[in-house]
Design a protein around this motif. Sequence first.
Motif, PDB file in Angstrom:
ATOM      1  N   UNK A   1       0.827  -1.212   0.000  1.00 35.43           N
ATOM      2  CA  UNK A   1       0.000   0.000   0.000  1.00 35.43           C
ATOM      3  C   UNK A   1       0.856   1.256   0.000  1.00 35.43           C
ATOM      4  N   UNK A   2       2.085   1.160   0.501  1.00 32.49           N
ATOM      5  CA  UNK A   2       2.995   2.304   0.523  1.00 32.49           C
ATOM      6  C   UNK A   2       3.797   2.420  -0.768  1.00 32.49           C
ATOM      7  N   UNK A   3       3.532   1.502  -1.716  1.00 30.13           N
ATOM      8  CA  UNK A   3       4.254   1.512  -2.996  1.00 30.13           C
ATOM      9  C   UNK A   3       3.277   1.464  -4.169  1.00 30.13           C
ATOM     10  N   UNK A   4       2.044   1.889  -3.927  1.00 30.32           N
ATOM     11  CA  UNK A   4       1.001   1.776  -4.943  1.00 30.32           C
ATOM     12  C   UNK A   4       1.219   2.790  -6.068  1.00 30.32           C
ATOM     13  N   UNK A   5       1.410   2.337  -7.307  1.00 29.13           N
ATOM     14  CA  UNK A   5       1.739   3.246  -8.416  1.00 29.13           C
ATOM     15  C   UNK A   5       0.694   4.337  -8.660  1.00 29.13           C
ATOM     16  N   UNK A   6      -0.600   4.016  -8.538  1.00 29.73           N
ATOM     17  CA  UNK A   6      -1.643   5.008  -8.818  1.00 29.73           C
ATOM     18  C   UNK A   6      -1.566   6.181  -7.834  1.00 29.73           C
ATOM     19  N   UNK A   7      -1.331   5.862  -6.569  1.00 26.93           N
ATOM     20  CA  UNK A   7      -1.223   6.927  -5.565  1.00 26.93           C
ATOM     21  C   UNK A   7       0.051   7.754  -5.794  1.00 26.93           C
ATOM     22  N   UNK A   8       1.127   7.070  -6.154  1.00 20.85           N
ATOM     23  CA  UNK A   8       2.372   7.790  -6.450  1.00 20.85           C
ATOM     24  C   UNK A   8       2.179   8.723  -7.639  1.00 20.85           C
ATOM     25  N   UNK A   9       1.496   8.237  -8.670  1.00 21.51           N
ATOM     26  CA  UNK A   9       1.263   9.049  -9.867  1.00 21.51           C
ATOM     27  C   UNK A   9       0.432  10.286  -9.534  1.00 21.51           C
ATOM     28  N   UNK A  10      -0.587  10.104  -8.690  1.00 21.82           N
ATOM     29  CA  UNK A  10      -1.424  11.241  -8.286  1.00 21.82           C
ATOM     30  C   UNK A  10      -0.611  12.276  -7.518  1.00 21.82           C
ATOM     31  N   UNK A  11       0.284  11.806  -6.635  1.00 24.36           N
ATOM     32  CA  UNK A  11       1.127  12.727  -5.876  1.00 24.36           C
ATOM     33  C   UNK A  11       2.110  13.454  -6.781  1.00 24.36           C
ATOM     34  N   UNK A  12       2.694  12.746  -7.745  1.00 20.15           N
ATOM     35  CA  UNK A  12       3.633  13.391  -8.672  1.00 20.15           C
ATOM     36  C   UNK A  12       2.926  14.466  -9.509  1.00 20.15           C
ATOM     37  N   UNK A  13       1.684  14.199  -9.910  1.00 12.83           N
ATOM     38  CA  UNK A  13       0.935  15.218 -10.659  1.00 12.83           C
ATOM     39  C   UNK A  13       0.671  16.436  -9.787  1.00 12.83           C
ATOM     40  N   UNK A  14       0.365  16.197  -8.508  1.00 12.70           N
ATOM     41  CA  UNK A  14       0.145  17.310  -7.576  1.00 12.70           C
ATOM     42  C   UNK A  14       1.430  18.105  -7.357  1.00 12.70           C
ATOM     43  N   UNK A  15       2.567  17.399  -7.281  1.00  8.50           N
ATOM     44  CA  UNK A  15       3.867  18.064  -7.129  1.00  8.50           C
ATOM     45  C   UNK A  15       4.178  18.912  -8.364  1.00  8.50           C
ATOM     46  N   UNK A  16       3.926  18.356  -9.543  1.00  4.92           N
ATOM     47  CA  UNK A  16       4.148  19.084 -10.791  1.00  4.92           C
ATOM     48  C   UNK A  16       3.325  20.360 -10.828  1.00  4.92           C
ATOM     49  N   UNK A  17       2.085  20.260 -10.386  1.00  4.25           N
ATOM     50  CA  UNK A  17       1.194  21.424 -10.380  1.00  4.25           C
ATOM     51  C   UNK A  17       1.701  22.488  -9.413  1.00  4.25           C
ATOM     52  N   UNK A  18       2.126  22.055  -8.230  1.00  2.49           N
ATOM     53  CA  UNK A  18       2.649  23.007  -7.248  1.00  2.49           C
ATOM     54  C   UNK A  18       3.954  23.633  -7.724  1.00  2.49           C
ATOM     55  N   UNK A  19       4.789  22.846  -8.409  1.00  2.00           N
ATOM     56  CA  UNK A  19       6.087  23.350  -8.852  1.00  2.00           C
ATOM     57  C   UNK A  19       5.944  24.510  -9.833  1.00  2.00           C
TER      58      UNK A  19
END
Length: 381
Positions: free
Chosen positions: A6-24
């Motif tokens: 659950x701490x390595x779930x690709x879908x959740x990681x992808x969602x977080x990376x998109x949020x990081x990209x948006x904030x950046x």
Amino acid sequence: MKYVDEFREPKKADALFRAIEKLSQRLKKPIKIMEVCGGHTHSIFKYGIEEILPETIELIHGPGCPVCVMPRGRLDDAISISLKPNVIFTTFGDAMRVPGSKTNLLQAKAQGADIRMVYSPLDSLQIAKDNPHKEVVFFALGFETTAPSTALTILQAASEKIQNFSMFSNHVLVIPALKALLDNPDLQLDGFIGPGHVSMVIGSDPYQFISQQYQKPIVVSGFEPLDIIQSIWMLLQQIVENRCEVENQYNRLVEKTGNQVAITTMNKVFENRESFEWRGLGEIPKSGLKIRAQYAQFDAELKFILPNLQVADHKACLCGEILKGVLKPWQCKVFGTACTPETPIGTCMVSSEGACAAYYKYGSFSHMTKKMMLDKEKLRA
């Protein structure tokens, strides 16, 4: 979440990376975030986190590797103890190949020294019980994470009146090291990923000085991929919103006030040294732990005569600058050539938490080549 997957779930990681990209995209300038702990550095490279981050976010690797920050003089002292007659010297495995000024513990063992790898200081205490006619010394290393287990072992040795057991204490403290980094004019940081293991002991409250005095945000993080990615996202939120706070992503294990039993035990046995030498950072006041006078019979520094010399680092090794976060491992000329995990010149290539070892084991060389080209372009500019 309960399970590792659950701490390595690709879908959740992808969602977080998109949020990081948006904030950046809302950042006013490129930012530098330091992950203090070597365990974080290895996770970042093992899971390719740095490669996916926007180019406006740079991760800086800090001095949170207790073996890496050990100066050569202290290693020479450890080797000196191991070579004394009638001594059994015990240590964690990752300290065996750390180079001193002339040799290391593994080579000393090959020369006839009785050096044994153990998994805990209690193993060392048992060796002392099994060998009453030998002096048994434990090489005590680590931040606040491992200091409580060392303290408990000394208390047990005292209660059982074990006479042939002592510790060579090289425990160090994370807070003075962070202050030294923040006071370094060569290192301009925008935020910190706080160490998870240390914080399990000391809590998150001790980092308040970072946000209050230095106006930098910090997020205490776990070690799984989603932990680190979420911590970066939390830091970006603070930076974009112009906030400087101590936040705790690792709240499943870290509490604000830490583990009071561990802290009390540690304080009972240890006291602060006036100063302690760190590789790369130099002398840092109140940054090391020594055994209190009440337990002096377990202090190897009092039981044995040691060289106790300051020894300069190898001229070709830039481990000190890497530990400070001023340079990246690939900027060292001997990285991956003369200096490898099999033939280490500096400590950062030896320890399982060292930045050079992480780059060598997991680093994408195409990614590093790209970074090196960018560094050269900056120099030309």
